[in-house]
Design an enzyme around this catalytic site. Structure first.
Site, mmCIF file in Angstrom:
data_model
loop_
_atom_site.group_PDB
_atom_site.id
_atom_site.type_symbol
_atom_site.label_atom_id
_atom_site.label_comp_id
_atom_site.label_asym_id
_atom_site.label_seq_id
_atom_site.Cartn_x
_atom_site.Cartn_y
_atom_site.Cartn_z
ATOM 1 N N ASN A 9 31.004 50.174 36.751
ATOM 2 C CA ASN A 9 31.963 49.849 35.690
ATOM 3 C C ASN A 9 31.445 48.627 34.945
ATOM 4 O OD1 ASN A 9 34.132 49.136 34.108
ATOM 5 N ND2 ASN A 9 35.471 48.550 35.824
ATOM 6 N N LYS A 11 32.696 47.235 32.459
ATOM 7 C CA LYS A 11 33.792 46.464 31.839
ATOM 8 C C LYS A 11 33.411 46.180 30.379
ATOM 9 C CE LYS A 11 35.023 44.899 36.392
ATOM 10 N NZ LYS A 11 35.677 43.920 37.248
ATOM 11 N N HIS A 95 42.695 50.756 36.466
ATOM 12 C CA HIS A 95 41.940 49.604 36.978
ATOM 13 C C HIS A 95 42.851 48.378 37.005
ATOM 14 C CE1 HIS A 95 39.028 46.355 37.259
ATOM 15 N NE2 HIS A 95 38.195 47.258 37.753
ATOM 16 N N GLU A 97 42.445 45.469 36.119
ATOM 17 C CA GLU A 97 42.456 44.680 34.871
ATOM 18 C C GLU A 97 43.360 45.331 33.828
ATOM 19 O OE1 GLU A 97 38.190 44.426 34.545
ATOM 20 O OE2 GLU A 97 38.200 43.169 36.342
ATOM 21 N N GLU A 167 40.281 48.753 45.329
ATOM 22 C CA GLU A 167 39.689 47.494 44.866
ATOM 23 C C GLU A 167 40.710 46.379 45.065
ATOM 24 O OE1 GLU A 167 36.465 48.146 41.705
ATOM 25 O OE2 GLU A 167 38.354 48.306 40.649
ATOM 26 N N GLY A 173 35.154 40.359 41.217
ATOM 27 C CA GLY A 173 34.479 39.312 40.456
ATOM 28 C C GLY A 173 34.536 37.945 41.101
ATOM 29 N N SER A 211 33.205 42.998 44.410
ATOM 30 C CA SER A 211 32.035 42.213 44.807
ATOM 31 C C SER A 211 31.072 42.980 45.711
ATOM 32 C CB SER A 211 32.464 40.888 45.467
ATOM 33 O OG SER A 211 33.197 40.098 44.557
#
Ligand SMILES: O=C(CO)COP(=O)(O)O
Length: 252
Positions: A9, A11, A95, A97, A167, A173, A211
């Site tokens: 991904n 992003k 996701h 985010e 996730e 991140g 990560s």
């Protein structure tokens, strides 16, 4: 036999230059890999066409988000059908985010799953708890609830298009990864939820994200219920991404 998938991904990162340098390198390095892993690149939507051309059928391509609608006056949105038409085989849905920064709800995630499947895309449904939720001992409840709602409208013949990516939000991140044991425990819990819903749970691929790097991928992928990874930062470097693909154990 469950599919083994490593998906990158990107992003909101990358450029045409990156597509040109990265995709060909990944394609040629993966050509000799025989561990059965399916690599997927999920770039910003504007680069999908370029990635599809460079991937030349050797690497699957996905979008990061799709709309809740098929077409119409929804400025800025992209439908599942358009993604399919552009050569995508996958869409991320829900996701963290999207959920956290854009207020995407479980209901919207469920609608998007329906749209993805109806258009012939495989939906990579993202679920995961926040640090507060984990520390409050609610991680499994939160994730189970997200899974139940996301797949609530999946039809009996559509499960082969469903992939779930666990996730944990606190691992995205941050350089913090769930231990392989904690990740395995959550994956087993997700599979149990799917089973309780009457889904062919043993055939549904469950990916871990947060990560994942070249040096921790092998321990994660060695777990019995972890069928691959959803990779953020490390997918922007060809060598790192290929190393993660190589970390997948071969089929026995
Ligand atoms: O969100 C992720 C992939 O969708 C994970 O991102 P990182 O690998 O950068 O932690």
């Amino acid at each position: 036999m469950r599919r083994k998938i490593v998906a990158g991904n990107w992003k909101m990162n990358g450029s045409k230059d990156l597509v040109n340098s990265l995709v060909g390198q990944i394609r040629s390095e993966l050509a000799s890999l025989d561990n059965g892993v399916e690599a997927v690149i999920i770039p910003p939507a504007l680069f999908v066409g370029d990635v599809v051309r460079q991937a030349d059928g050797q690497i699957a391509v996905g979008v990061q988000n799709i709309a809740c609608w098929d077409s119409g006056a929804y400025t800025g949105e992209i439908s599942a059908g358009m993604a399919k038409d552009s050569g995508c085989g996958y869409s991320l849905v829900g996701h963290s985010e999207r959920r956290q920064l854009f207020g995407e709800t479980d209901e919207q995630v469920s609608v998007k799953v329906v749209k993805a499947l109806a258009s012939g895309l495989d939906a990579v449904i993202c679920v995961g708890e926040t640090l507060d939720e984990r520390e409050a001992g609610k991680a499994e409840d939160v994730v189970s609830g997200q899974v139940r709602k996301a797949v609530s409208e999946v039809g009996a013949g559509q499960w082969q298009q469903v992939v779930i990516a666990y996730e944990p939000v606190w691992a995205i991140g941050t350089g913090k990864t769930a231990t392989a044991e904690d990740a395995q425990a959550m994956h087993a819990a997700i599979r149990a939820v799917l089973k309780s819903l009457g889904a062919p749970a043993d055939e549904i691929s469950l990916l871990y994200g947060g990560s994942v790097k070249a040096d921790n991928a092998a321990a994660l992928f060695a777990q019995p219920d972890i069928d691959g990874g959803l990779i953020g930062g490390a997918s922007l470097n060809a060598e790192d991404f290929v190393s993660i693909c190589r970390a997948m154990p071969g089929r026995s």
